[in-house]
Design an enzyme around this catalytic site. Structure first.
Site, PDB file in Angstrom:
ATOM      1  N   SER A 122       0.792  -1.205   0.010  1.00 48.88           N
ATOM      2  CA  SER A 122       0.107  -0.077   0.032  1.00 48.88           C
ATOM      3  C   SER A 122       0.869   1.440  -0.055  1.00 48.88           C
ATOM      4  O   SER A 122       2.085   1.291   0.413  1.00 48.88           O
ATOM      5  CB  SER A 122      -0.813  -0.004   1.322  1.00 48.88           C
ATOM      6  N   LYS A 173      -4.686  -7.157   3.167  1.00 50.83           N
ATOM      7  CA  LYS A 173      -4.529  -5.869   2.042  1.00 50.83           C
ATOM      8  C   LYS A 173      -6.037  -5.677   1.631  1.00 50.83           C
ATOM      9  O   LYS A 173      -6.607  -4.702   1.012  1.00 50.83           O
ATOM     10  CB  LYS A 173      -3.585  -6.271   1.022  1.00 50.83           C
ATOM     11  N   HIS A 176      -7.826  -3.662   4.033  1.00 53.59           N
ATOM     12  CA  HIS A 176      -7.240  -2.410   3.951  1.00 53.59           C
ATOM     13  C   HIS A 176      -7.959  -1.644   2.896  1.00 53.59           C
ATOM     14  O   HIS A 176      -8.362  -0.604   3.073  1.00 53.59           O
ATOM     15  CB  HIS A 176      -5.798  -2.256   3.652  1.00 53.59           C
ATOM     16  N   ASN A 177      -8.250  -2.275   1.861  1.00 56.29           N
ATOM     17  CA  ASN A 177      -8.844  -1.480   0.670  1.00 56.29           C
ATOM     18  C   ASN A 177     -10.400  -1.262   0.512  1.00 56.29           C
ATOM     19  O   ASN A 177     -11.025  -0.152   0.359  1.00 56.29           O
ATOM     20  CB  ASN A 177      -8.482  -2.209  -0.583  1.00 56.29           C
ATOM     21  N   GLU A 180     -10.363   1.691   3.028  1.00 54.92           N
ATOM     22  CA  GLU A 180     -10.116   2.859   2.020  1.00 54.92           C
ATOM     23  C   GLU A 180     -11.551   3.303   1.331  1.00 54.92           C
ATOM     24  O   GLU A 180     -11.697   4.184   1.183  1.00 54.92           O
ATOM     25  CB  GLU A 180      -9.000   2.360   0.953  1.00 54.92           C
TER      26      GLU A 180
END
Length: 323
Positions: A122, A173, A176-177, A180
């Site tokens: 990231s 991840k 995480h996205n 986001e």
């Protein structure tokens, strides 16, 4: 250490730049299926391989090869790459592969006595070039042997960690996205609300700058929005309101449903992006302006553009399609 890199999109270029910037003597051999990308490799100081076989031949044993390709290409690349690698060589999938696929890929590579790590990266191309954030999954012993690489890539901020067994890196991840998505959606909706408060005649660039001076919502995202306002104006001229989406927001929602865990904010942000194709809006413009700032994505894709349809290229990976 001499590393092999397959996939030379924005992230591939940024990774090579970061390796050389560390001053630790790294060398790189890179390959991309697209001739235009291959032509750009030599300009970075990396050796431009003409094939995956040539890339492998240029590396010393035990070899380390980093994949930076869309998730749709990973299986084909692994099949080709594994023909030329040998026992104890290491493959690092640093793209946005679904974690369930990474678990399977780990098993396949282990059967061939190859090591495999799934790594979520990231920070976008600019962040990676300065020292990104790396989320590592796979065998802990393998991570221990290659940890100095991640330490060097992360730089002074120390943005790397071993998170668990196969699939853990890409799972973290993915989430995480998803987070986001929700954060970006909240920023976009809030600034749209202030834009519609006509009685105050608010200055949105000024507010973005103010929010980033000690407020609770101070963040890289609000700073990127400020930069977008400076570049494109308060109305974000030239920025499209149709929002491209990547696979990981949707995967987060699907995984949460499988686990019976509610994620209403993330789910709604995914739905908004789907709906934006028929209803462009200022909220969509803010989201696209942010994507352009941190990932270099096309700020004005059309409804039928591949950048909208293809949910594989979240962080500026190469559009590599193995021949």
């Amino acid at each position: 250490m001499k590393l092999g890199i397959i996939g030379f999109g924005k992230m591939g270029k940024a990774l090579v730049a970061r390796l050389f910037k560390t001053g630790k003597g790294y060398e790189a051999v890179a390959y991309d299926a697209e001739s235009k990308a291959r032509d750009e490799i030599a300009e970075t100081g990396a050796f431009p391989a003409r094939s995956i076989q040539e890339l492998v031949s240029k590396l010393k044993k035990p070899r380390t090869v980093i994949l930076l390709v869309p998730h749709s290409a990973v299986s084909n690349v692994l099949e080709d790459l594994s023909k030329y690698l040998e026992k104890n060589d290491l493959i690092i999938d640093m793209g946005n592969t679904r974690y369930t696929e990474s678990i399977r890929n780990h098993g396949k590579m282990k059967t061939g006595e190859l090591n495999f790590l799934d790594v979520g990266a990231s920070g976008g191309p600019a962040g990676v070039a300065e020292g990104g954030c790396y989320m590592v999954g796979g065998d802990k012993e393998v991570f221990g042997r290659i940890e100095p690489l991640f330490r060097d890539l992360a730089g002074e901020r120390g943005g790397y960690a071993y998170l668990g067994g196969p699939g853990a890196g890409h799972f973290v991840k993915m989430v995480h996205n998803g987070i986001e998505y929700g954060m970006m959606q909240a920023i976009a909706e809030g600034f749209n609300l202030m834009r519609e408060a006509k009685e105050f005649d608010l200055n949105l660039p000024q507010i973005a700058e103010l929010y980033n001076k000690g407020s609770i919502v101070e963040s890289r995202l609000t700073e990127w929005l400020r930069r977008a306002f400076v570049k494109h104006g308060e109305n974000l001229e030239g920025i499209g309101g149709v929002v491209a989406q990547t696979g990981e927001g949707l995967w987060t929602v699907e995984t949460a449903k499988e686990m019976g865990v509610p994620v209403p904010v993330i789910e709604r942000s995914v739905e908004f992006r789907k709906e934006s194709g028929g209803r462009p809006s200022f909220i969509g413009q803010v989201l696209m302006a942010l994507r352009n700032q941190f990932g270099g994505h096309d700020p004005s894709p059309k409804k039928d553009d591949a950048s909208v349809r293809d949910m594989s290229d979240a962080d500026g990976l190469s559009a590599l399609t193995p021949k």
